[in-house]
Design a protein around this motif. Structure first.
Motif, short mmCIF file in Angstrom:
data_model
loop_
_atom_site.label_atom_id
_atom_site.label_comp_id
_atom_site.label_asym_id
_atom_site.label_seq_id
_atom_site.Cartn_x
_atom_site.Cartn_y
_atom_site.Cartn_z
N THR A 238 0.82 -1.22 0.00
CA THR A 238 0.00 0.00 0.00
C THR A 238 0.85 1.27 0.00
OG1 THR A 238 -0.13 -0.09 2.42
CG2 THR A 238 -1.92 -1.13 1.17
N ALA A 259 -9.52 5.70 -9.32
CA ALA A 259 -10.04 5.10 -8.08
C ALA A 259 -11.44 4.57 -8.30
CB ALA A 259 -10.02 6.13 -6.96
N LEU A 266 -5.55 8.62 -0.41
CA LEU A 266 -4.19 8.50 -0.94
C LEU A 266 -3.37 9.67 -0.42
CD1 LEU A 266 -2.15 7.10 -2.87
CD2 LEU A 266 -2.97 8.63 -4.67
N LEU A 284 -10.33 9.41 -1.57
CA LEU A 284 -10.81 8.41 -2.50
C LEU A 284 -12.24 7.97 -2.19
CD1 LEU A 284 -7.63 6.13 -2.59
CD2 LEU A 284 -8.17 8.04 -4.09
N LEU A 348 -1.49 4.42 0.51
CA LEU A 348 -2.93 4.17 0.52
C LEU A 348 -3.34 3.88 1.96
CD1 LEU A 348 -5.63 3.65 -0.94
CD2 LEU A 348 -4.88 1.26 -1.24
N SER A 353 -8.05 -0.17 -2.96
CA SER A 353 -7.02 -0.11 -3.99
C SER A 353 -7.11 1.22 -4.72
CB SER A 353 -7.19 -1.27 -5.00
OG SER A 353 -8.43 -1.15 -5.69
N VAL A 354 -6.02 1.56 -5.43
CA VAL A 354 -5.98 2.77 -6.26
C VAL A 354 -4.89 2.60 -7.30
CG1 VAL A 354 -4.35 3.98 -4.74
CG2 VAL A 354 -5.86 5.29 -6.25
#
Length: 383
Positions: A238, A259, A266, A284, A348, A353-354
């Protein structure tokens, strides 16, 4: 020197052989000199070419590197020691425009003067360095020198990276591999070039690179060339930290974010080796959905609305959206950041997730093969 053939997807090195550097002002042929022979596959020709030039900058060395290096052939004894009787095999004969020697002329100085580094500005011979314009010419014989350079030289601002997908924001990128595409042959267990500052315990590997064409909803590029983005979370680390670099003299840090999952944040941190830092957090979890009342066009009202949503996700739910870590600093702060060695860290926090791509300081990415790309101002809608 290497001879290469361009391939739509990569460069294939067929053989390592000497060849001319096109668009250069003057070429020196090393083909028939002592020690230059078809390459052995271990880069011998490259090492000899480097030793040849080094020998023109340091006239005292007999080999380069000084330990276990390539022999520099600048004396008859150097040739004889290697059972070479042909004087034309010597490495150095002055080639500037005031010299009229033929290669290996025994009346010429062989030390390494009058050629190579001598022809540079620092070498002192730039005014008599040779130029090729239908023949060997001096600078004064070229007429309009600026026009000659314009017609015969490739601008230093031109990015000559042979594979367009691997190019950055400038000829010399403001951040190496900020687009995660500086990879010839991906290997999931290897480090990502430029993104492994912790050499001893780096968990971020190339397995975290995702071809944009493989992201749901994406349209694969027609040329089939991979276009990578970094995926934080979803089983990957992350956090990602870029190796040390020098903060450019101008430009905000720009980075693209996709995203699709509405969760977390983030955090982006720029930190110099002196401990000075600036950061920005992209929310996000929240969408920047709103309408601007076109009947209320007061500038301050628009600024207030933008300030509230500039670090929330808009277009970034369906494609890559550009965010910034602003460096429009005061004079005192500029002195603390510009030109200083620093690192960038993406973290993160609390999210699933991104995707991150195109991390640069100047301009937007030249790469238009995204699943979608938008900048902040495209968030505005009116009613």
């Amino acid at each position: 020197m290497s001879q290469t053939r361009l391939h739509p997807n990569r460069i294939l090195v067929d053989e390592i052989q000497p060849h001319k550097l096109y668009n250069s002002g003057f070429n020196v042929s090393l083909n028939n000199l002592a020690g230059f022979k078809p390459d052995d596959g271990a880069g011998a020709s490259h090492r000899a070419a480097l030793a040849w030039y080094a020998g023109t900058a340091n006239l005292n060395e007999s080999q380069f590197p000084s330990e276990n290096g390539e022999t520099i052939y600048r004396r008859l004894g150097d040739l004889a020691e290697n059972n070479i009787a042909d004087a034309t095999k010597t490495w150095y004969t002055p080639d500037h425009t005031n010299a009229s020697f033929t290669q290996g002329d025994t009346k010429a100085p062989w030390e390494g003067i009058g050629t190579g580094w001598f022809n540079s500005v620092l070498g002192g011979g730039s005014e008599v360095r040779p130029y090729f314009d239908g023949g060997k010419n001096s600078k004064s014989e070229l007429g309009d020198f600026e026009e000659y350079l314009k017609n015969n030289r490739v601008s230093v601002y031109e990015d000559n990276t042979p594979i367009p997908a691997m190019r950055g924001d400038f000829a010399v990128p403001t951040l190496f591999n900020g687009n995660f595409d500086a990879i010839f042959y991906p290997n999931s267990i290897q480090n990502i070039p430029g993104w492994y500052s912790n050499r001893t315990d780096n968990k971020l590997k190339q397995s975290a690179l995702i071809d944009v064409a493989g992201i749901p909803g994406a349209t694969p590029p027609s040329n089939g060339i991979p276009n990578y983005a970094l995926l934080l979370g979803a089983g990957n680390p992350t956090q990602a930290t870029h190796d040390s670099f020098v903060v450019p003299d101008w430009g905000n840090l720009r980075f693209d974010v996709f995203a699709p999952v509405q969760s977390g944040q983030l955090n982006v941190k720029l930190e110099t080796i002196d401990g000075q830092s600036k950061d920005v957090t992209v929310n996000l979890a929240e969408d920047a959905n709103f309408l601007i009342d076109s009947t209320n066009n007061q500038i301050q009202n628009t600024k207030d609305i933008y300030s509230d949503i500039e670090n929330k996700i808009g277009f970034g739910r369906k494609g890559f959206e550009t965010f910034q870590l602003k460096l429009n600093l005061t004079d005192s702060e500029i002195a603390e950041f510009r030109g200083k060695p620093a690192k960038i860290t993406f973290s993160l926090d609390g999210g699933d997730s991104v995707y991150i791509d195109n991390v640069f300081f100047k301009g937007y990415s030249r790469d238009t093969r995204k699943i979608g790309h938008d900048v902040k101002f495209c968030k505005y809608k009116t009613k």
